[in-house]
Structure formats: C-alpha cells, structure tokens
Design a protein around this motif. Structure first.
Motif, PDB file in Angstrom:
ATOM      1  N   HIS A  94      82.461  22.981   2.019  1.00 20.14           N
ATOM      2  CA  HIS A  94      81.387  22.323   2.763  1.00 20.14           C
ATOM      3  C   HIS A  94      80.128  23.181   2.687  1.00 20.14           C
ATOM      4  O   HIS A  94      80.191  24.411   2.660  1.00 20.14           O
ATOM      5  CB  HIS A  94      81.800  22.125   4.220  1.00 20.14           C
ATOM      6  N   TYR A  95      78.990  22.519   2.629  1.00 19.27           N
ATOM      7  CA  TYR A  95      77.723  23.243   2.492  1.00 19.27           C
ATOM      8  C   TYR A  95      77.516  24.237   3.624  1.00 19.27           C
ATOM      9  O   TYR A  95      77.061  25.370   3.389  1.00 19.27           O
ATOM     10  CB  TYR A  95      76.555  22.249   2.451  1.00 19.27           C
ATOM     11  N   ILE A  96      77.849  23.846   4.850  1.00 21.61           N
ATOM     12  CA  ILE A  96      77.692  24.757   5.988  1.00 21.61           C
ATOM     13  C   ILE A  96      78.573  25.984   5.827  1.00 21.61           C
ATOM     14  O   ILE A  96      78.164  27.119   6.119  1.00 21.61           O
ATOM     15  CB  ILE A  96      78.017  24.031   7.318  1.00 21.61           C
ATOM     16  N   ASP A  97      79.812  25.781   5.352  1.00 19.84           N
ATOM     17  CA  ASP A  97      80.714  26.914   5.116  1.00 19.84           C
ATOM     18  C   ASP A  97      80.167  27.823   4.022  1.00 19.84           C
ATOM     19  O   ASP A  97      80.318  29.049   4.084  1.00 19.84           O
ATOM     20  CB  ASP A  97      82.105  26.407   4.736  1.00 19.84           C
ATOM     21  N   CYS A  98      79.545  27.216   3.022  1.00 12.98           N
ATOM     22  CA  CYS A  98      78.962  28.000   1.931  1.00 12.98           C
ATOM     23  C   CYS A  98      77.801  28.852   2.438  1.00 12.98           C
ATOM     24  O   CYS A  98      77.675  30.026   2.075  1.00 12.98           O
ATOM     25  CB  CYS A  98      78.488  27.054   0.825  1.00 12.98           C
ATOM     26  N   VAL A  99      76.962  28.258   3.292  1.00  7.56           N
ATOM     27  CA  VAL A  99      75.839  28.996   3.875  1.00  7.56           C
ATOM     28  C   VAL A  99      76.346  30.157   4.728  1.00  7.56           C
ATOM     29  O   VAL A  99      75.820  31.271   4.671  1.00  7.56           O
ATOM     30  CB  VAL A  99      74.956  28.056   4.727  1.00  7.56           C
ATOM     31  N   GLN A 101      79.232  31.727   4.468  1.00  7.57           N
ATOM     32  CA  GLN A 101      79.795  32.761   3.598  1.00  7.57           C
ATOM     33  C   GLN A 101      78.688  33.575   2.937  1.00  7.57           C
ATOM     34  O   GLN A 101      78.787  34.810   2.832  1.00  7.57           O
ATOM     35  CB  GLN A 101      80.692  32.134   2.533  1.00  7.57           C
ATOM     36  N   ALA A 102      77.641  32.899   2.484  1.00  7.98           N
ATOM     37  CA  ALA A 102      76.512  33.603   1.872  1.00  7.98           C
ATOM     38  C   ALA A 102      75.845  34.540   2.871  1.00  7.98           C
ATOM     39  O   ALA A 102      75.484  35.677   2.536  1.00  7.98           O
ATOM     40  CB  ALA A 102      75.494  32.594   1.335  1.00  7.98           C
ATOM     41  N   PHE A 103      75.691  34.076   4.105  1.00  7.37           N
ATOM     42  CA  PHE A 103      75.086  34.900   5.152  1.00  7.37           C
ATOM     43  C   PHE A 103      75.927  36.155   5.396  1.00  7.37           C
ATOM     44  O   PHE A 103      75.396  37.267   5.475  1.00  7.37           O
ATOM     45  CB  PHE A 103      74.963  34.082   6.439  1.00  7.37           C
ATOM     46  N   CYS A 104      77.247  35.975   5.500  1.00  8.18           N
ATOM     47  CA  CYS A 104      78.142  37.117   5.738  1.00  8.18           C
ATOM     48  C   CYS A 104      78.130  38.083   4.553  1.00  8.18           C
ATOM     49  O   CYS A 104      78.133  39.309   4.743  1.00  8.18           O
ATOM     50  CB  CYS A 104      79.560  36.619   5.999  1.00  8.18           C
TER      51      CYS A 104
END
Length: 312
Positions: A94-99, A101-104
């Motif tokens: 999911h796009y939110i999960d991708c964001v 993960q990228a943030f972390c």
C-alpha cells in the motif's frame, strides 16, 4: 509493465530478485542476520539500563546507536523476508505503507550519522577535557544531545518525504528491494527538481557535517594523545576512538555507495545489494564491536554467561 495501473494506492515492490534455488538459503541467511541484530542490540541496551555501574554518558549514548540499529533493521528486513516467500509479481504494498517504510529508512540513515557525531563529542570531552567531563556530560546533557540527534533528523526527513508525497503518481512499480525517498519521487512524472535540490542538499549537509565533525574531533583527540606522556591513558583512548571510527567508516561508505548508485539506473541490482548491506552490516557489527571493545560491558556479559553455565 511500467505504466500498468495496479490501483490508486497499490504499488508493486520488486524486492530481492533471487532464483527459486537460492531463495531458501537467502531467506535463512537474512533471518539469522536479523535475529542476531535484534538479540545483540536489545541485550546490550537492557544490560546497560539494568546495571547502575553502566549508567555513564558513553554507554547511555551508545544505547541510541543500538536503538537506531534495531529500528532500521526492523523497518526493512521483515518486509524483505515476507516478500521472498511470494512470487515477485505479487509483492504488493500500500502506498501509505511504502511512505512509512521510506520515512523509517531515512530516519535510520540520518540518525546513524547524528548519533555517532554525539558519541564523538562525548569522547572529545572525556579525552581533551577530563577534569570538566562530569560537569559537562551530565544526565541532562545526555538527554539534550540525544533529543537533538533524533529531532534534527526527524524534521529534515519529514520535509524530505513531504516533498515526495506532494507529487502526483503515474507509475506503480518500486524499483528496489524496499521503499525509500528516491523510489517515492520516481513514481511521479512531474518535475522533481525541488526534490533533487533538497535531497542533495540534505545529503551534503548530513554527510558533510558528520565527516567534518568526526575528522576535527579525532584530529584534536590524536593531538592531545600525542602530546600526553601517559601511555596507558593514551592507549585506552586511542583504542576506544579506533572502535568508534571503524563503525563510522563502515556506516559512512556503505551509505555513500547507496546514494551514488541511485544516480545510475543501469546499476540497479548493485544498488539493491548496497542498500540492503547498509541496513544489515552496521547494525550487525555495532553491538558486537562495542560489546567486545568496552571492558565494562565485556565483563558483565562474561559474568552473566558464567552464571548461566554454572546453573546448568
């Protein structure tokens, strides 16, 4: 495939490209590395917090490094492991999960530098101003330095990811083993000039400030040690600083290689390996190196191991 629409908020994550024959050995290897990272770093943090004799600035600051290593590994490796169990054409995220993960992932990369900069400052005060060390490195100072190390990175990464999230998306494939900032803005067909300017500026400030502070700090420490006549103290100081410097060099170059390879699309497979190494090698060796190098920690681990052996 590049222009295929999987859904408004569903992305396809390439993940690791491994053959069916090598998927099981690769999965086991990654799992063992992750377990080692978690056990070694968490055990060290628990040991430091439980033992009053280790409640010293150097050890408490080191907890920041171990916590960051656990955070960075957990943000990446579990997802890699789960993706290896499913076909590459079904690795949806999911796009939110991708964001998230990228943030972390970006927080981990940034904090790796700022935490080591704070630890270098602690060693500088301890060696160059030993008489004032206890008055400078108080518990409140340790808290302030820790908050500063994480807070600065949090704000800078928030802006970094925010600039990528604002872009519209025309692609749905993450060309990498996991989500990071570069993979997010590459989903867009809009101009990413602002993203590149801020991203390169952020990288230059972070890497430049860390390497300059580390070099100046250890140059000063080396000069003090060379001018001192106490060989025992000098040997201990240089040994501690050599450990810190080795950890920094490994972290710095593994991260720098990943940043450079992002600018060369033809080297995508090499970039995947480099990005995974950055999230596995430093977290895997930091606790091991520091745990064995710091005499107080090494003695506590030996005592705990001896007690458990005698009970059995």
């Amino acid at each position: 495939m590049e222009n295929q629409t999987l859904g408004k908020d569903i992305l396809l994550l390439e993940g690791l490209q491994v053959t069916p024959q090598s998927s099981t050995p690769a999965f086991i290897l990654l799992l063992l590395i992750y377990i080692f990272i978690m056990v070694s770093n968490i055990s060290l943090v628990v040991l430091i917090f439980m033992d009053q004799s280790l409640h010293q600035p150097m050890y408490l600051l080191f907890c920041n490094l171990s916590i960051n290593d656990v955070f960075g590994a957990t943000a990446i490796i579990p997802r890699l492991l789960s993706d290896m169990l499913i076909p590459s054409t079904e690795r949806y995220i999911h796009y939110i999960d991708c964001v998230l993960q990228a943030f972390c992932a970006q927080i981990y990369a940034g904090a790796s530098h700022t935490v080591l900069m704070v630890m270098a400052f602690d060693r500088y005060v301890a060696i160059c101003n030993p008489l004032r060390y206890t008055s400078i490195m108080t518990n409140w100072m340790v808290v302030k330095l820790s908050v500063l190390a994480w807070g600065v990175v949090f704000v800078m990464v928030l802006i970094l990811i925010g600039l990528s999230v604002r872009l519209s998306r025309c692609r749905s494939i993450i060309a990498g083993p996991f989500c990071d900032n570069a993979s997010l803005f590459k989903l867009s067909c809009e101009s990413i000039l602002i993203n590149n300017i801020y991203g390169l500026g952020y990288t230059a400030v972070l890497l430049g400030s860390s390497i300059c502070s580390i070099m100046l700090t250890y140059l000063r420490i080396t000069m003090v040690c060379l001018s001192s006549k106490n060989k025992v103290i000098n040997s201990k100081a240089l040994q501690t600083c050599a450990t810190h410097l080795a950890v920094y060099i490994i972290m710095y170059f593994s991260g720098l290689i990943n940043v450079i390879l992002h600018r060369f699309p033809d080297l995508s497979e090499q970039r995947k390996v480099a990005s995974i190494i950055f999230h596995m090698v430093p977290p895997g060796i930091n606790a091991f190196i520091y745990g064995l190098q710091i005499k107080a920690v090494r003695q506590k681990v030996f005592v705990m191991f001896t007690k458990n052996t005698m009970k059995e």
